[in-house]
Scaffold this motif. Structure first.
Motif, short mmCIF file in Angstrom:
data_model
loop_
_atom_site.label_atom_id
_atom_site.label_comp_id
_atom_site.label_asym_id
_atom_site.label_seq_id
_atom_site.Cartn_x
_atom_site.Cartn_y
_atom_site.Cartn_z
N LEU A 145 9.51 -46.43 5.62
CA LEU A 145 9.16 -45.00 5.65
C LEU A 145 7.96 -44.69 6.55
O LEU A 145 7.66 -43.51 6.77
CB LEU A 145 8.85 -44.52 4.23
CG LEU A 145 10.03 -44.61 3.23
CD1 LEU A 145 9.57 -44.28 1.83
CD2 LEU A 145 11.16 -43.67 3.67
N ILE A 146 7.27 -45.71 7.04
CA ILE A 146 6.13 -45.46 7.92
C ILE A 146 6.64 -44.82 9.20
O ILE A 146 7.51 -45.37 9.90
CB ILE A 146 5.39 -46.79 8.22
CG1 ILE A 146 4.83 -47.37 6.92
CG2 ILE A 146 4.29 -46.58 9.24
CD1 ILE A 146 4.22 -48.75 7.08
N ASP A 147 6.12 -43.63 9.54
CA ASP A 147 6.70 -42.86 10.64
C ASP A 147 5.97 -43.13 11.96
O ASP A 147 4.92 -43.76 12.01
CB ASP A 147 6.70 -41.37 10.31
CG ASP A 147 5.30 -40.77 10.36
OD1 ASP A 147 4.33 -41.50 10.04
OD2 ASP A 147 5.18 -39.59 10.72
N ALA A 148 6.57 -42.59 13.02
CA ALA A 148 6.04 -42.84 14.37
C ALA A 148 4.69 -42.18 14.62
O ALA A 148 3.94 -42.60 15.50
CB ALA A 148 7.06 -42.36 15.41
N GLU A 149 4.37 -41.13 13.86
CA GLU A 149 3.12 -40.40 14.07
C GLU A 149 2.02 -40.86 13.11
O GLU A 149 0.99 -40.20 13.00
CB GLU A 149 3.38 -38.91 13.91
CG GLU A 149 4.39 -38.37 14.93
CD GLU A 149 4.76 -36.91 14.63
OE1 GLU A 149 3.88 -36.18 14.11
OE2 GLU A 149 5.91 -36.53 14.90
N ASP A 150 2.24 -41.95 12.40
CA ASP A 150 1.25 -42.51 11.46
C ASP A 150 0.84 -41.49 10.40
O ASP A 150 -0.30 -41.47 9.96
CB ASP A 150 0.01 -43.02 12.21
CG ASP A 150 0.22 -44.42 12.74
OD1 ASP A 150 0.97 -45.18 12.09
OD2 ASP A 150 -0.34 -44.76 13.78
#
Length: 916
Positions: A145-150
C-alpha cells in the motif's frame, strides 16, 4: 491547514504480540486476560505517544472478524496449516474489542474480509481525499500500500521505526507496486500461499526486476536459462497466478464506517475507568487516576506493586525474625536466597539470608557482616547469631506445607546443608525458565528479571565494587546489603508467579518434575562430596608436559625456518602463508590469516609437519594450563578434594556442564588425557567406579527414527559399526568400520556432504553418494531428519522423549547459514537431549537405589557426558556394580519405553584412568 492524517492499527498483530509477551494472567474474575492486559497497555502507550508527537487526526483499530474469508472460497487450502488460536486466547477476543471501545476508538471488522483488506480500503479512500496514512504494522503484505508519493508509510512499533519505499527496496529489491508479484512467486508457508517451488525471495526479486511483472515472468519462462527454474515456472504458472490473487489486497469495498467517523476526539475517562475497574487492572487504573479504586482491588500477577527498595526490612532482632517466619508459614510459599563472602559454596562463609513471602514484601537477615568497607576502627553492626538464625529458619525451610522458591537453588541448598538445614519442598526459577525457554535467552536472575518483569536488578558490582577496590559482601553496609539481597528474594518470587503457571500450558511439567527439579539436591551432594586428587601426580605431569612443550617448540621453530611466538595466531599465520608460502590461506575481516584448528588440520592432512606440530603444542599447553597446573590450585585445603560446580541450566540440549574446574573436557582417547585421569584417585579402602552408557545416542536414534536393522542389532548385541560397514561398503575391515563409525555419528549431527567429505578424506560427490546410500539402507533416519526439520520450521523448537524443548530461533534467521545451522542442531537436539534426560533420571533415582541396596558407603561424585563416576568401598563393589547397572539401564522407565536396550559398561580401579 495541515492535511488529515489517518492511523490504522493492525489489531490482530497487536493481539498476538500481547499474548506472547505476557504470561498466562487472569483478571479479577479468574478469566484469562494476559492478552487483554497487554493489548490495553500497548494501545494506551501508542495513543499517548502519537498525540505527543506527530499525532493522528483520525485513528481506528482494525480486526479480523473471523477466520473464513473470500480467499478460502478462492483456494480451500488458504491458511489451512495455521493452528487454531490457543484455548486461553479465544475468550479474550471479545474483551479486546471491549477494551478498544473503552478508549472510545473505532474498532472495525467486516465478515468475509481480512483486516489487511479493510486497511487497504481505508487507505485508498483516505488517499483519494488527499490525506496521509500511517499503518501501525510491519506486515509485508501491507507494504503493497506504500504509494509513489510517500503519503503512506508503516510504523513498526516493535523497533520504533517508519517503513517507506526505501525499506521495501532494501528488503525485497523492488518497488512497493511490484511487491505483490514478488510475494506471488515466493509464496508464503504461514498463509499456505503456494507460490512457485524453488523460488525464494531473492529469486523472485530478481525475476521481477528483470521482467517487470508476474505475467511477463511467466511468458518468458521457456527462455530462462536455468532449466530447473524455467520448468518450475512453466509447471506452476497457474499456482503463481492463484497466489497473485491471494496476496492482492481488496481496495474497493464500501467502508464499514465513514472516514469522518474515525476522527480523534480524545479519550473520555469514564468508559475506560469502568473497563479497567471491571477487569481489575490496578496499575492502569492508577495511571488513569483511580488510586482509591485500585487500592481496594486484590493484587493479581499482572498488576503487582513496583519495586521499592527502601521498603525492604533489615531483620536484626529475634522478634522481627519470628514475625517474618510466621508470615512465611501463613503465606505457604516463601522465596529464599543466601549471601556469602565468596563464590565457592564449599568454602564460602554464610553472610546473610533474604526472604520474601509476597511481591514487594522482602527482608534481609544479616548474620556475619563486619565493619563497613573493612574499617578496623568501626564496630560491627548489630545482627543475629548464625546458630540462632539457622535454628529458627529450619522449621520453616523444612516444613512440607511451605513451598520454598529459589533462583539457582543448588547453591543455597549446599549452604544450608552445611548448617544442618535441608530445604524441601522447593521450586527453582532458573530451572523453570530453562525447561520453558531453553535457547531463547539466559536463565540468570538479571536476564529473567529484565525479560519477564522489565526490571533491572541492582548489580553486584554496584554494592561491592570492582577490581582492587572490590569488597566482599560481609563488608557491605546493612542498608545497601538489604536493598541488594532482599531484591533477589523479591524478584525470585515474582518470577515464580509468572513461570510456574506456564509449565502445564506449555507441556513442560514432565521434564521439570521428573528430571530437572529432583536433580538439584543430588547434584548438590555430588559437589559437596568432591573427588580426591593426587597433587604429587599432577605436579609430576606438569613438569613432564613442560619439558615436552619445550621440545615441541624447538621442533616447530625448526620446521618453520626460525623462531616465532607460537601462541600468536597472527604471527603463526604469517609464518605459514608468507614465510613458508603454503597455499589456501584465508584472511578474516581484520586482515589476519586464520589458524584455527580446522585450518591446521587441513594443512596437517596435506603433510605439512609444522601444522601437525603446532596442533600437538596447542593440545599439550592447554592440558598443562587447564588441568595439571590449574587443578593443583583447585584442591580444597580442608577436604583435599576438587569440588567442581555442575551448571544445571547452561547447555541448550539439557546436558550438565562442569566449571571451576571443568572436568568434562579432559581428552578421552589420548595418552595425556588418560594420565590426567590417573591423578583422580580413590581414598584407601575404596575404588573409583566408572559407569558409562554404551553408544546411547545411536541406540536412541534407532528408537526415535524407527530403524529396524539398528534396533535388531542392538537387541542382539551386534557391533553397530560393523553392521553399517557391511550395509554401506559390502565388507567389514578396519578401514570400512572406521568410516562407518564416523558416518553413524556424523549423520546424527546433520552433516553436509562437504562436512563428511572432510571427515572421510573423499571428494564431495563420493560423500554425497555415501549419505544417499545410508538413507537408502536406513530410510527411517532420513524420515526422522525430514520430520524434525519440518517440526523446527513450524514450531521454532524440537523436543526430547521427555518433552524437553530446545528453541532454535536461528531457524528464522536472515541468512542461509543461520538457518542451516539451526537445522543441524535440530536434528541432533532431540537425541542428545534425550540422552541428557536419561542420565539425569538415573542420577535422580540413584541415591534411593543405593540406600535400598545397603550401599551406605558408595557415593556418586561426577557426571561427565554419558558417564557416572562413583567412590565405592572395597566391600561394596560387586553389589554397587549390579545396582548402578540396573538403575542406569532402566532409567527411562516407566515414563518412556524404549525399543532398544540401554547398554552400560562398568569398570573399577584405584584411579579414574584405571576405571576406564
Amino acid at each position: 491547514m495541515a492535511a488529515n492524517h489517518l492511523y490504522l492499527i493492525d489489531g490482530s498483530g497487536y493481539i498476538f504480540r500481547a499474548y506472547h509477551r505476557l504470561p498466562p494472567l487472569t483478571n479479577r474474575h479468574g478469566q484469562p486476560a494476559g492478552a487483554v492486559y497487554g493489548f490495553t497497555t500497548m494501545l494506551w502507550k501508542l495513543v499517548e505517544e502519537l498525540n505527543a508527537a506527530d499525532g493522528p487526526t483520525h485513528l481506528a483499530v482494525i480486526l479480523d472478524a473471523s477466520s473464513h474469508t473470500f480467499r478460502n472460497d478462492m483456494y480451500d487450502q488458504y491458511k489451512a496449516h495455521r493452528p487454531p488460536p490457543p484455548e486461553d486466547l479465544v475468550p479474550q477476543f471479545p474483551l479486546i474489542r471491549t477494551a478498544t471501545r473503552a478508549f472510545s476508538l473505532p474498532c472495525i471488522e467486516e465478515e468475509g474480509l481480512e483486516a489487511d483488506d479493510i486497511i487497504a480500503c481505508y487507505t485508498t479512500a483516505a488517499l483519494a481525499e488527499g490525506w496521509r496514512v500511517t499503518i501501525v504494522s510491519s506486515d509485508k503484505d501491507l507494504m503493497q500500500l506504500i504509494d509513489a508519493e510517500d503519503r503512506v508509510d508503516l510504523f513498526d512499533t516493535m523497533n520504533n521505526r517508519r517503513l517507506g519505499r526505501e525499506h521495501v527496496r532494501e528488503k525485497f529489491g523492488v518497488e512497493p507496486e511490484q511487491l505483490g508479484d514478488v510475494l506471488a512467486l515466493m509464496g508464503d508457508s504461514v498463509d499456505n500461499v503456494p507460490g512457485v517451488p524453488g523460488v525464494g525471495p531473492k529469486t523472485a526479486s530478481e525475476l521481477i526486476k528483470t521482467y517487470g511483472t508476474l505475467e511477463a515472468v511467466l511468458a518468458a519462462a521457456p527462455e530462462i536459462k536455468k532449466p530447473k527454474l524455467s520448468q518450475s515456472l512453466i509447471d506452476h504458472a497457474d499456482n503463481a497466478r492463484l497466489s497473485r490473487e491471494l496476496v492482492r489486497l481488496v481496495c474497493d469495498r464500501a467502508l464499514p464506517e465513514p472516514l469522518e467517523a474515525l476522527a480523534m476526539k480524545g479519550i473520555p475517562e469514564e468508559p475506560l475507568r469502568e473497563f479497567l475497574t471491571e477487569q481489575g487492572f490496578r496499575s492502569l487504573l492508577g495511571k488513569l487516576g483511580g488510586v482509591e479504586a485500585a487500592a481496594a482491588m486484590p493484587t493479581r500477577v499482572e498488576d503487582e506493586p513496583p519495586f521499592v527498595h527502601k521498603e525492604y526490612e533489615t531483620v536484626t532482632t529475634e522478634a522481627d525474625l519470628d514475625r517474618w517466619i510466621a508470615a512465611g508459614f501463613a503465606a505457604g510459599v516463601v522465596a529464599v536466597d543466601t549471601e556469602t563472602d565468596a563464590l565457592d559454596c564449599i568454602s564460602a562463609g554464610l553472610v546473610g539470608v533474604s526472604l520474601a513471602h509476597a511481591s514487594g514484601k522482602a527482608c534481609y537477615i544479616p548474620i556475619a557482616h563486619g565493619a563497613a568497607g573493612g574499617d578496623l576502627l568501626s564496630e560491627k553492626p548489630a545482627q543475629l547469631a548464625l546458630d540462632l538464625v539457622m535454628a529458627k529458619l529450619k522449621p520453616l525451610l523444612e516444613d512440607p506445607a511451605v513451598l520454598k522458591i529459589g533462583q539457582n537453588l543448588k547453591y543455597d541448598l549446599i549452604m544450608f546443608r552445611r548448617h544442618g538445614v535441608d530445604i524441601a519442598p522447593y521450586d527453582d526459577t532458573m530451572l523453570l525458565s530453562y525447561d520453558l525457554d531453553a535457547g531463547l535467552g539466559g536463565h540468570g536472575m538479571d536476564d529473567l528479571a529484565k525479560r519477564h518483569l522489565d526490571h533491572a536488578c541492582i548489580e553486584f558490582k554496584a554494592v561491592c565494587g570492582t577490581g582492587k577496590a572490590q569488597i566482599s559482601f560481609d563488608q557491605v553496609p546493612l542498608d545497601r546489603a538489604t536493598e541488594y539481597a532482599a531484591e533477589d528474594a523479591d524478584v525470585t518470587l515474582r518470577l515464580w508467579k509468572r513461570l510456574k503457571p506456564r509449565l502445564t500450558r506449555e507441556a513442560a511439567s514432565r521434564v521439570y518434575e521428573l528430571v530437572d527439579r529432583p536433580l538439584v539436591p543430588v547434584v548438590a551432594e555430588m559437589e559437596r562430596a568432591g573427588i580426591l586428587v593426587d597433587r604429587a601426580e599432577l605436579h609430576k605431569l606438569s613438569t613432564e608436559f613442560g619439558e615436552a612443550i619445550i621440545k615441541l617448540e624447538a621442533r616447530v621453530h625448526e620446521a618453520a625456518g626460525g623462531p616465532f611466538p607460537i601462541g600468536s595466531p597472527k604471527q603463526l599465520g604469517e609464518v605459514l602463508f608468507d614465510r613458508l608460502g603454503l597455499t589456501g590461506g584465508r584472511k578474516g575481516k581484520s586482515g589476519v590469516y586464520s589458524t584455527d584448528v580446522t585450518e591446521l588440520e587441513r594443512l596437517a592432512a596435506e603433510g605439512i609437519e609444522v601444522a601437525r606440530l603446532v596442533l600437538d603444542w596447542r593440545q599439550l599447553t592447554k592440558l598443562k594450563s587447564t588441568y595439571t597446573d590449574a587443578l593443583q590450585e583447585e584442591i580444597n585445603t580442608t577436604t583435599g578434594r576438587v569440588h567442581t560446580c555442575f551448571s544445571l541450566a547452561v547447555a541448550q540440549t539439557g546436558r550438565l556442564s562442569s566449571t571451576d574446574p571443568n572436568l568434562q573436557n579432559i581428552p578421552i582417547r589420548t595418552e595425556e588425557g588418560r594420565r590426567i585421569r590417573e591423578a583422580f584417585v580413590a581414598p584407601p579402602g575404596h575404588v573409583l567406579l566408572s559407569a558409562d552408557y554404551s553408544q546411547i545416542e545411536l541406540r536412541l536414534a534407532a528408537h526415535m527414527a524407527d530403524v529396524p536393522q539398528l534396533r535388531e542389532a542392538f537387541a542382539a548385541g551386534t557391533d553397530i559399526h560393523n553392521l553399517t560397514a557391511e550395509e554401506l561398503f559390502g565388507e567389514v575391515n578396519r578401514d570400512t568400520r572406521g568410516k562407518a563409525k564416523t558416518i553413524n555419528f556424523a549423520i546424527l549431527y546433520g552433516i553436509s556432504s562437504w562436512g563428511l567429505a572432510g571427515r572421510l578424506g573423499v571428494d564431495r560427490g563420493e560423500a554425497q553418494a555415501i549419505i544417499d546410500r545410508y538413507f537408502d539402507r536406513f530410510p527411517g533416519v532420513k524420515n526422522y531428519i525430514a520430520a524434525t526439520i519440518n517440526e523446527v520450521r513450524e514450531k521454532g523448537f524440537v523436543t526430547t522423549l521427555f518433552g524437553r524443548k530446545t528453541h532454535l530461533p536461528g531457524i528464522k534467521g536472515k541468512t542461509v547459514g543461520e538457518r542451516q545451522s539451526a537445522e543441524r542442531q535440530a536434528i541432533n537436539a532431540p537425541i542428545q537431549g534425550t540422552c541428557a534426560d536419561i542420565i539425569k533420571r538415573a542420577m535422580v533415582r540413584m541415591p534411593a537405589a543405593l540406600m535400598e541396596a545397603g550401599l551406605s558407603g558408595t557415593r556418586m561424585l561426577l557426571q561427565v557426558h554419558d558417564e557416572l563416576v562413583f567412590e565405592v568401598p572395597d566391600a561394596e563393589v560387586e553389589t554397587a556394580k549390579a545396582t548402578i547397572r540396573a538403575v542406569m539401564a532402566n532409567a527411562a522407565e516407566p515414563h518412556v519405553s524404549l525399543s532398544v536396550p540401554l547398554g552400560v559398561e562398568i569398570g573399577t580401579g584405584l584411579s579414574w584412568g584405571a576405571a576406564h
